[in-house]
Every structure is written in C-alpha cells, then in structure tokens.
Design a protein around this motif. Structure first.
Motif, mmCIF file in Angstrom:
data_model
loop_
_atom_site.group_PDB
_atom_site.id
_atom_site.type_symbol
_atom_site.label_atom_id
_atom_site.label_comp_id
_atom_site.label_asym_id
_atom_site.label_seq_id
_atom_site.Cartn_x
_atom_site.Cartn_y
_atom_site.Cartn_z
ATOM 1 N N GLU A 39 1.521 22.524 -16.237
ATOM 2 C CA GLU A 39 2.807 23.205 -16.298
ATOM 3 C C GLU A 39 3.856 22.302 -15.668
ATOM 4 O OE1 GLU A 39 3.167 26.819 -14.059
ATOM 5 O OE2 GLU A 39 2.469 25.930 -12.173
ATOM 6 N N VAL A 40 5.053 22.295 -16.263
ATOM 7 C CA VAL A 40 6.156 21.489 -15.741
ATOM 8 C C VAL A 40 7.204 22.421 -15.169
ATOM 9 C CG1 VAL A 40 7.942 19.796 -16.280
ATOM 10 C CG2 VAL A 40 5.722 19.675 -17.439
ATOM 11 N N ILE A 41 7.549 22.193 -13.910
ATOM 12 C CA ILE A 41 8.532 23.036 -13.225
ATOM 13 C C ILE A 41 9.739 22.179 -12.866
ATOM 14 C CG2 ILE A 41 8.977 24.547 -11.261
ATOM 15 C CD1 ILE A 41 5.965 25.065 -11.114
ATOM 16 N N ILE A 42 10.860 22.462 -13.490
ATOM 17 C CA ILE A 42 12.122 21.793 -13.187
ATOM 18 C C ILE A 42 12.863 22.627 -12.150
ATOM 19 C CG2 ILE A 42 14.356 21.032 -14.091
ATOM 20 C CD1 ILE A 42 12.062 19.361 -15.143
ATOM 21 N N VAL A 43 13.305 21.992 -11.074
ATOM 22 C CA VAL A 43 14.076 22.704 -10.054
ATOM 23 C C VAL A 43 15.423 21.988 -9.943
ATOM 24 C CG1 VAL A 43 14.053 23.689 -7.750
ATOM 25 C CG2 VAL A 43 11.887 23.101 -8.861
ATOM 26 N N ASP A 44 16.457 22.626 -10.484
ATOM 27 C CA ASP A 44 17.745 21.954 -10.660
ATOM 28 C C ASP A 44 18.763 22.346 -9.591
ATOM 29 O OD1 ASP A 44 19.358 20.227 -12.588
ATOM 30 O OD2 ASP A 44 20.638 21.985 -12.351
ATOM 31 N N GLY A 45 19.472 21.332 -9.091
ATOM 32 C CA GLY A 45 20.446 21.545 -8.019
ATOM 33 C C GLY A 45 21.858 21.831 -8.498
ATOM 34 N N GLY A 46 22.004 22.243 -9.765
ATOM 35 C CA GLY A 46 23.332 22.589 -10.286
ATOM 36 C C GLY A 46 23.912 21.510 -11.182
ATOM 37 N N SER A 47 23.108 20.972 -12.067
ATOM 38 C CA SER A 47 23.566 19.900 -12.955
ATOM 39 C C SER A 47 24.708 20.354 -13.850
ATOM 40 C CB SER A 47 22.408 19.413 -13.831
ATOM 41 O OG SER A 47 21.406 18.797 -13.058
#
Length: 339
Positions: A39-47
C-alpha cells in the motif's frame, strides 16, 4: 512464496513534489511484488502544484493531510495510518532501483532478529546532475558527515558505508548483517529504509519522526541487528547550486529550531576532531582538493570536484544558522517550499 512475503506500507511525505513524484510512483508500480501486499500512503503538507493530481493518477491507496508540513511529521502520520507488516520510508525524490528492489529489501527479514533493512548505497548514474552524482559517489547529502564518519551509504573514497564502530558485520551474500554499537549510531533511517512496524511502535515517533532519533531509541532498546542489502536507491536530491543551498539551510534551521524546542532526543556523541578537521580542511581548501583527486582516481567523474564547493557552502550556511540560533533568531518555515 507470496504468502511468506511480508506486506509493505510505503510512506511518502510530499510538499510541492511534482518535479519528482512521478518517477517515484512509477518505480513502485513496476515492482515484482504482490500488489495486494503493498500500500502507498501519501502524506501531503499542502501542495499547491500538481502533486496530488499525479498521486491520484497513480491510484495510491491513501492520500492524507499533513498540517505540520514537514517530512518528519508526514512520516509519523503515515505510520499511524498504515496497515501492513513492514514500514517503508521512501522520500518523494527517491526512485526504487530495479523491479526486484522490494524483494531484495525484504529478504533479510527471513532472519527474525533483523528489525530493519536499508539500502547500502545511492545509485550512481552518469546522466544525473553533478550534485546528485557527488552525493552518490560520497554516500552523503551533507559533506560534514564524511568528516564525522557517521554517514550510512557506501562512499567510493573511503570504500566503506560508515566509519563508526560496529559490534559485528557479516556478509550474507545478498546483504550485510550488522550489529550496531549502541554508542555510535549512523545517520540511518530514511530514503530506502524498511522496518518492522511492531518495532516502531515500541518507541516514540510522534508528532515528528526524526530518523536518527528513532533509530537511536530502537537500538538502545536492544533492536540493533539490522541489514544493509546490496541494493541502491536513486536520489534526485537537487539539480543546481541554489537548491543545494536551500536544502542545507533547511537542514540546519530545522535541527536547531527543534533542538531549542526540546523535541530532538538524540545528541551526537562524536569526537570533536571531526568538526575541527572539517573546519580546517574547508578553510585551507587544498586538503579538499586532495580528497577530490583521490575520489576521482577511484571512480573518475568531475562531480568529485564539487566537494570543496559543498564543504564551503555547508560551513557558511551552518555557521550562520548557528549564530542566528544563539541570538534566538532560529525559525521554522515551509512557505513556498518545493522539491
């Protein structure tokens, strides 16, 4: 065989990563590993660029929000949201080197005493930028680590992956089995680092997952048998001098800021002569040129001659950052950040 393979949660923090995230996700997609075990988990800081759009195109399993913005905070959020046996910490500017990368990286876990697996080197590619080639040749992103000996990737100049004292190192053919000394922990734990989730849950990693802090705490708890598979990872660190300076500023500012806040737990126990040697070599310059020439003779590439430039930039950026911190002017800022 598939039933015996561990399941992997790949954690990728992002923040305006459109320049690098596509090849990263493409390399994951191409892995010869059971799809139902990744599983791929993207955790984005507000792109504000096309990062999220690209991630959605690749149909990653989870896209989460990271209000604290930093990669360290993103990793902590991703770990808590993961559901698989192994946590794989991959940065958005990493490319898995080869379709069998995942298979090679999990092989050491056949030994139940091994709790983590980390790539042995940065993959060297002639087509990469001079700075990226320099990092691959030296095994470092921060040149001062070579003087301190606490780097953790293969260095063509020294012929070693670290200069720190190891309690044991056994060549198992496909990987090195290593027993880390509790008093000398390399700067390990990122850019191609796999670890058993249950082990991570035994230490504190919230709200910020600082790689070396977590690695140090794990080793102090007795989880000090690790593996270094003879595998590389491509690191698209930076393409130009401006980006290198920006990333060095971020490194020192973040460290001093969080250190002043009492959030960083690991204190470097390294001999002061390493810092003195770095200072003297950088001011004189000539010893740096000697190192560059020695590196060039071992693996010819003009990228070696970025070494004096990298050291000078690091000296002045770190020096100025430290002076500002002494006067209480150390700050944290991710405005307008991009990879």
């Amino acid at each position: 065989m598939n039933k015996k393979l561990p399941s992997i949660s790949i954690i990728i923090p992002t923040l305006n990563s459109e320049r690098v995230i596509k090849p990263c996700l493409e390399s994951i997609k191409m892995q010869n590993y059971p799809k139902d075990k990744i599983e791929v988990i993207i955790v984005d800081g507000g792109s504000t660029d096309k990062t999220i759009e690209i991630c959605e195109y690749y149909q990653v399993e989870k896209i989460l929000s990271n209000p604290l913005k930093t990669g360290e905070a993103g990793k902590a959020i991703g770990i808590d949201a993961s559901s698989h046996d192994i946590i794989a910490l991959i940065d958005s500017d990493n490319i898995l080197d080869g379709k069998d990368w995942s298979l090679k990286m999990v092989k050491p876990f056949e030994n139940p005493e091994i709790i983590s697996s980390e790539v042995l080197f940065w993959t060297y590619r002639k087509e990469d930028s001079i700075i990226n080639r320099y990092c691959a040749l030296t095994g470092i992103n921060d040149p001062i680590c070579m003087f301190l000996g606490n780097y953790d990737r293969y260095n063509y100049l020294t012929g070693r992956w670290t200069d720190l004292i190891l309690d044991e190192e056994i060549d198992r053919g496909d990987y090195l089995e290593v027993l880390i000394n509790k008093n000398s922990v390399p700067t390990m734990g990122a850019n191609g680092y796999l670890i058993k989730k249950w082990a991570l849950e035994s230490v504190k990693y919230q709200p910020y997952y600082f790689d070396i802090d977590v690695a140090h705490d794990l080793i102090q708890n007795g989880y000090n048998r690790i593996a270094r598979p003879k595998v590389g990872i491509i690191h698209l660190y930076c393409d130009n001098l401006k980006t290198f300076i920006k990333k060095q500023k971020r490194r020192i500012n973040d460290y001093l800021y969080f250190k002043q806040k009492g959030i960083r737990s690991y204190t470097y126990k390294l001999k002061s002569w390493g810092y003195i040697k770095f200072l003297v070599y950088t001011l004189i310059i000539f010893p740096l040129l000697i190192q560059s020439i020695k590196g060039y003779l071992k693996k010819p590439d003009i990228a070696w001659f970025f070494h004096p430039v990298a050291c000078w930039i690091t000296l002045w950026v770190y020096g100025w950052g430290t002076i500002k911190a002494l006067f209480g002017r150390c700050s944290f800022n991710r405005d307008d950040w991009s990879q």
